[in-house]
Scaffold this motif. Sequence first.
Motif, short mmCIF file in Angstrom:
data_model
loop_
_atom_site.label_atom_id
_atom_site.label_comp_id
_atom_site.label_asym_id
_atom_site.label_seq_id
_atom_site.Cartn_x
_atom_site.Cartn_y
_atom_site.Cartn_z
N ASP A 199 35.91 44.60 34.90
CA ASP A 199 34.53 44.76 34.11
C ASP A 199 34.39 46.62 33.65
O ASP A 199 34.02 46.70 35.11
CB ASP A 199 33.69 43.96 34.55
CG ASP A 199 31.96 43.70 33.92
OD1 ASP A 199 32.38 44.02 32.51
OD2 ASP A 199 31.54 43.47 34.46
N HIS A 200 33.48 46.42 32.99
CA HIS A 200 33.14 47.84 32.59
C HIS A 200 32.06 48.34 33.28
O HIS A 200 31.84 49.46 33.74
CB HIS A 200 33.39 48.48 31.27
CG HIS A 200 32.97 50.24 31.39
ND1 HIS A 200 31.37 50.61 30.37
CD2 HIS A 200 33.75 50.95 31.40
CE1 HIS A 200 31.68 51.92 30.72
NE2 HIS A 200 33.19 52.24 30.76
N TYR A 231 36.74 49.97 36.91
CA TYR A 231 37.63 50.11 35.97
C TYR A 231 37.86 51.65 36.26
O TYR A 231 38.42 51.58 35.40
CB TYR A 231 36.47 49.66 34.72
CG TYR A 231 37.17 50.78 33.61
CD1 TYR A 231 38.13 50.17 33.05
CD2 TYR A 231 36.44 51.50 32.80
CE1 TYR A 231 38.48 50.53 31.01
CE2 TYR A 231 36.52 51.99 32.16
CZ TYR A 231 37.59 51.88 31.37
OH TYR A 231 38.37 52.40 30.03
N SER A 251 41.90 53.23 35.47
CA SER A 251 41.45 54.41 35.07
C SER A 251 42.17 55.12 35.06
O SER A 251 42.87 55.76 34.62
CB SER A 251 40.57 54.23 34.40
OG SER A 251 39.71 53.14 33.25
N GLU A 295 44.21 47.97 27.25
CA GLU A 295 43.09 48.00 27.09
C GLU A 295 42.86 47.81 28.95
O GLU A 295 43.73 46.87 29.21
CB GLU A 295 42.69 47.36 26.63
CG GLU A 295 41.32 46.78 26.40
CD GLU A 295 40.17 47.59 26.05
OE1 GLU A 295 39.07 48.28 27.07
OE2 GLU A 295 40.38 48.30 24.64
N LYS A 303 39.81 47.29 29.65
CA LYS A 303 38.38 47.06 30.23
C LYS A 303 38.49 45.73 29.38
O LYS A 303 38.63 45.20 28.83
CB LYS A 303 37.49 47.99 29.19
CG LYS A 303 36.24 48.66 29.33
CD LYS A 303 35.24 48.25 27.96
CE LYS A 303 35.87 50.15 27.90
NZ LYS A 303 35.11 50.79 27.27
#
Length: 185
Positions: free
Chosen positions: A103-104, A110, A114, A130, A132
């Motif tokens: 969850d961004h 997140y 990343s 992806e 996010k």
Amino acid sequence: MIPESLTLVERQLLINQYQILSKEADYNEREMYQRRIEILEKGYTGLYPKVFNALYEEVPISVYDEIESVLAMYKLINESVRSLTVEERELLQLDLLEFEGFDHNNGMYYHMMSYLVDKMGEHSDYRGRELKSHNPSCMIKYNKMLAIFNKIKVAKGSFYTATHLQEFIDSVANMRQEPGDEVVL
């Protein structure tokens, strides 16, 4: 977290650092460093956010450990799915086991994920994917799956059977809204 107070020694060390930096800086940077020096010299604690504006909150080791656990679990799940026959795959609702990312809005997970993938080159399976999640309860799903992961131990080099994978699917499919949960799957 921006400190509410600094000791005299901390303030002096920071002032010295900004004085050194200002020697090599261009005009705009020099002005910024001079403002920071003045804030520190005068002890304007309410302006400390202007001194520490480039720092992020620390990411607790527990977040890193949880991400690593989730990714280890998914590595084994994905390898296990690849080892199934076509017939076994068709009998399972494998879409429920898809990795959704993090969850961004809960940025620690997140951003850590990343960074691990994009900057550190770890977990190459996720490069270009992806990361996010648009599901605020993704961590609830992962934690329910981790409970199964920790319960079902397979020998190194072994895979989960279709029955094991069904346990993961059941844990996700049977999610109910609990106090504090926002979404029901």
